[in-house]
Write a protein that holds these residues in place. Structure first.
Motif, PDB file in Angstrom:
ATOM      1  N   PRO A 173       0.805  -1.228   0.000  1.00 33.62           N
ATOM      2  CA  PRO A 173       0.000   0.000   0.000  1.00 33.62           C
ATOM      3  C   PRO A 173       0.836   1.274   0.000  1.00 33.62           C
ATOM      4  O   PRO A 173       0.284   2.367  -0.123  1.00 33.62           O
ATOM      5  CB  PRO A 173      -0.823  -0.124   1.288  1.00 33.62           C
ATOM      6  N   LEU A 174       2.162   1.140   0.113  1.00 31.92           N
ATOM      7  CA  LEU A 174       3.001   2.340   0.047  1.00 31.92           C
ATOM      8  C   LEU A 174       2.816   3.056  -1.284  1.00 31.92           C
ATOM      9  O   LEU A 174       2.843   4.287  -1.341  1.00 31.92           O
ATOM     10  CB  LEU A 174       4.476   1.973   0.244  1.00 31.92           C
ATOM     11  N   ASP A 175       2.656   2.274  -2.377  1.00 32.91           N
ATOM     12  CA  ASP A 175       2.363   2.922  -3.663  1.00 32.91           C
ATOM     13  C   ASP A 175       1.285   2.182  -4.460  1.00 32.91           C
ATOM     14  O   ASP A 175       0.882   2.639  -5.529  1.00 32.91           O
ATOM     15  CB  ASP A 175       3.633   3.095  -4.502  1.00 32.91           C
ATOM     16  N   GLY A 176       0.824   1.041  -3.943  1.00 35.02           N
ATOM     17  CA  GLY A 176      -0.271   0.317  -4.576  1.00 35.02           C
ATOM     18  C   GLY A 176       0.110  -0.533  -5.760  1.00 35.02           C
ATOM     19  O   GLY A 176      -0.760  -1.181  -6.358  1.00 35.02           O
ATOM     20  N   VAL A 177       1.401  -0.579  -6.127  1.00 35.65           N
ATOM     21  CA  VAL A 177       1.830  -1.243  -7.360  1.00 35.65           C
ATOM     22  C   VAL A 177       2.937  -2.262  -7.128  1.00 35.65           C
ATOM     23  O   VAL A 177       2.909  -3.373  -7.681  1.00 35.65           O
ATOM     24  CB  VAL A 177       2.333  -0.214  -8.400  1.00 35.65           C
ATOM     25  N   HIS A 178       3.910  -1.890  -6.299  1.00 34.00           N
ATOM     26  CA  HIS A 178       5.130  -2.683  -6.206  1.00 34.00           C
ATOM     27  C   HIS A 178       5.123  -3.673  -5.042  1.00 34.00           C
ATOM     28  O   HIS A 178       4.139  -3.751  -4.305  1.00 34.00           O
ATOM     29  CB  HIS A 178       6.334  -1.742  -6.126  1.00 34.00           C
ATOM     30  N   LEU A 179       6.195  -4.422  -4.928  1.00 31.90           N
ATOM     31  CA  LEU A 179       6.310  -5.467  -3.921  1.00 31.90           C
ATOM     32  C   LEU A 179       7.342  -5.084  -2.879  1.00 31.90           C
ATOM     33  O   LEU A 179       8.386  -4.510  -3.215  1.00 31.90           O
ATOM     34  CB  LEU A 179       6.741  -6.790  -4.572  1.00 31.90           C
ATOM     35  N   ASP A 180       7.072  -5.440  -1.610  1.00 33.20           N
ATOM     36  CA  ASP A 180       8.118  -5.287  -0.601  1.00 33.20           C
ATOM     37  C   ASP A 180       9.082  -6.462  -0.723  1.00 33.20           C
ATOM     38  O   ASP A 180       8.884  -7.380  -1.527  1.00 33.20           O
ATOM     39  CB  ASP A 180       7.531  -5.154   0.801  1.00 33.20           C
ATOM     40  N   ALA A 181      10.150  -6.430   0.045  1.00 35.34           N
ATOM     41  CA  ALA A 181      11.203  -7.443  -0.079  1.00 35.34           C
ATOM     42  C   ALA A 181      10.664  -8.846   0.193  1.00 35.34           C
ATOM     43  O   ALA A 181      11.015  -9.809  -0.507  1.00 35.34           O
ATOM     44  CB  ALA A 181      12.353  -7.116   0.864  1.00 35.34           C
ATOM     45  N   LYS A 182       9.807  -8.973   1.192  1.00 37.94           N
ATOM     46  CA  LYS A 182       9.250 -10.291   1.518  1.00 37.94           C
ATOM     47  C   LYS A 182       8.445 -10.846   0.350  1.00 37.94           C
ATOM     48  O   LYS A 182       8.546 -12.036   0.019  1.00 37.94           O
ATOM     49  CB  LYS A 182       8.366 -10.177   2.761  1.00 37.94           C
ATOM     50  N   SER A 183       7.677  -9.994  -0.293  1.00 35.77           N
ATOM     51  CA  SER A 183       6.813 -10.457  -1.382  1.00 35.77           C
ATOM     52  C   SER A 183       7.612 -10.824  -2.628  1.00 35.77           C
ATOM     53  O   SER A 183       7.310 -11.815  -3.299  1.00 35.77           O
ATOM     54  CB  SER A 183       5.774  -9.389  -1.722  1.00 35.77           C
ATOM     55  N   THR A 184       8.621 -10.030  -2.970  1.00 31.00           N
ATOM     56  CA  THR A 184       9.392 -10.373  -4.164  1.00 31.00           C
ATOM     57  C   THR A 184      10.182 -11.659  -3.945  1.00 31.00           C
ATOM     58  O   THR A 184      10.340 -12.473  -4.867  1.00 31.00           O
ATOM     59  CB  THR A 184      10.289  -9.209  -4.623  1.00 31.00           C
ATOM     60  N   ARG A 185      10.651 -11.887  -2.723  1.00 32.22           N
ATOM     61  CA  ARG A 185      11.299 -13.172  -2.422  1.00 32.22           C
ATOM     62  C   ARG A 185      10.304 -14.322  -2.553  1.00 32.22           C
ATOM     63  O   ARG A 185      10.650 -15.404  -3.053  1.00 32.22           O
ATOM     64  CB  ARG A 185      11.892 -13.152  -1.011  1.00 32.22           C
ATOM     65  N   ALA A 186       9.083 -14.090  -2.126  1.00 31.08           N
ATOM     66  CA  ALA A 186       8.060 -15.133  -2.186  1.00 31.08           C
ATOM     67  C   ALA A 186       7.769 -15.557  -3.622  1.00 31.08           C
ATOM     68  O   ALA A 186       7.526 -16.734  -3.898  1.00 31.08           O
ATOM     69  CB  ALA A 186       6.782 -14.659  -1.496  1.00 31.08           C
ATOM     70  N   VAL A 187       7.788 -14.603  -4.550  1.00 28.49           N
ATOM     71  CA  VAL A 187       7.559 -14.939  -5.955  1.00 28.49           C
ATOM     72  C   VAL A 187       8.659 -15.871  -6.462  1.00 28.49           C
ATOM     73  O   VAL A 187       8.393 -16.886  -7.099  1.00 28.49           O
ATOM     74  CB  VAL A 187       7.492 -13.661  -6.816  1.00 28.49           C
ATOM     75  N   GLY A 188       9.901 -15.535  -6.168  1.00 29.69           N
ATOM     76  CA  GLY A 188      11.011 -16.380  -6.601  1.00 29.69           C
ATOM     77  C   GLY A 188      10.935 -17.779  -6.038  1.00 29.69           C
ATOM     78  O   GLY A 188      11.167 -18.768  -6.754  1.00 29.69           O
ATOM     79  N   LYS A 189      10.600 -17.899  -4.762  1.00 30.72           N
ATOM     80  CA  LYS A 189      10.480 -19.214  -4.119  1.00 30.72           C
ATOM     81  C   LYS A 189       9.339 -20.010  -4.712  1.00 30.72           C
ATOM     82  O   LYS A 189       9.453 -21.222  -4.957  1.00 30.72           O
ATOM     83  CB  LYS A 189      10.274 -19.029  -2.611  1.00 30.72           C
ATOM     84  N   ALA A 190       8.211 -19.363  -4.940  1.00 34.85           N
ATOM     85  CA  ALA A 190       7.036 -20.067  -5.450  1.00 34.85           C
ATOM     86  C   ALA A 190       7.236 -20.554  -6.884  1.00 34.85           C
ATOM     87  O   ALA A 190       6.651 -21.562  -7.293  1.00 34.85           O
ATOM     88  CB  ALA A 190       5.808 -19.155  -5.367  1.00 34.85           C
ATOM     89  N   LEU A 191       8.049 -19.848  -7.645  1.00 36.78           N
ATOM     90  CA  LEU A 191       8.280 -20.233  -9.035  1.00 36.78           C
ATOM     91  C   LEU A 191       9.217 -21.431  -9.164  1.00 36.78           C
ATOM     92  O   LEU A 191       9.200 -22.119 -10.195  1.00 36.78           O
ATOM     93  CB  LEU A 191       8.847 -19.057  -9.820  1.00 36.78           C
TER      94      LEU A 191
END
Length: 212
Positions: A184-202
């Protein structure tokens, strides 16, 4: 060695709304994917802030039209075994496209480009994994709120439309919003935890598509 090209926008580049800044190297999802897969796979990150699927946006010095740039990158990094495409967030800007249906048509064009490119050394086209970006969310940031005004609902349609496109074209599919909400800081991007989660999930999906 297998080679994977990650083709995306600021979510792949690693834009952090905190600062703003760029996420640490080890937090960006392509690098997390690389670390998870190990040295038998080379993961190439090709992220550009503001990149669209196939639409012009002349507000930056770099070419943001993903369809125009992709053919050069495919040949540059060939031979490729897999192309991961996570685009569509910037298509939601009303002055760029502003419709989920436009983004899915742009993604279809990218699939056609990957499969229709004349690769060097008579290489066969790589496999394709379509990744739906996480939906936009409400933000108090005035600039981003204005830039994506009224587009939260459209962005929520991307995962379903991309899933249908993947079925129709024989591509892999993953919904990044299932593991990574936008900040919600800008409504578009990912925080560090979330971008790491994408890499792990893929990781398991990529392993399966590469036959590892």
């Amino acid at each position: 060695m297998k080679t994977v090209l990650c083709y995306g926008d600021s979510l792949t580049w690693g834009y952090s709304a905190e600062g703003p800044a760029r996420h640490a190297h080890e937090d960006r999802w392509p690098n997390v994917l690389q670390a998870s897969l190990g040295q038998s796979v080379q993961v190439i990150a090709e992220g550009l802030n503001g990149r669209t699927t196939a639409f012009d946006d002349h507000l930056a010095s770099s070419d943001r039209n993903g369809a125009r740039v992709l053919p050069t990158l495919l040949v540059t990094h060939a031979p490729l075994d897999l192309v991961i495409i996570m685009l569509g967030s910037n298509d939601m800007k009303p002055f760029v496209c502003g419709r989920a249906v436009g983004a899915v048509q742009g993604m279809r064009r990218l699939v056609d480009i990957v499969r229709g490119t004349a690769y060097p050394l008579e290489q066969e086209p790589p496999e394709i994994l379509l990744v739906a970006p996480p939906p936009l969310c409400e933000t108090a940031d005035p600039d981003f709120a204005a830039m994506f005004e009224g587009m939260i609902g459209e962005s929520r349609m991307l995962a379903s439309l991309y899933s249908d496109l993947a079925d129709d074209t024989g591509c892999g599919f993953f919904d990044a919003g299932s593991v990574a909400p936008t900040t919600p800081l800008d409504g578009v991007h990912l925080d560090a935890k979330s971008t790491r989660a994408v890499g792990k999930a893929l990781e398991p999906i990529v392993r399966m598509m590469l036959g590892l």
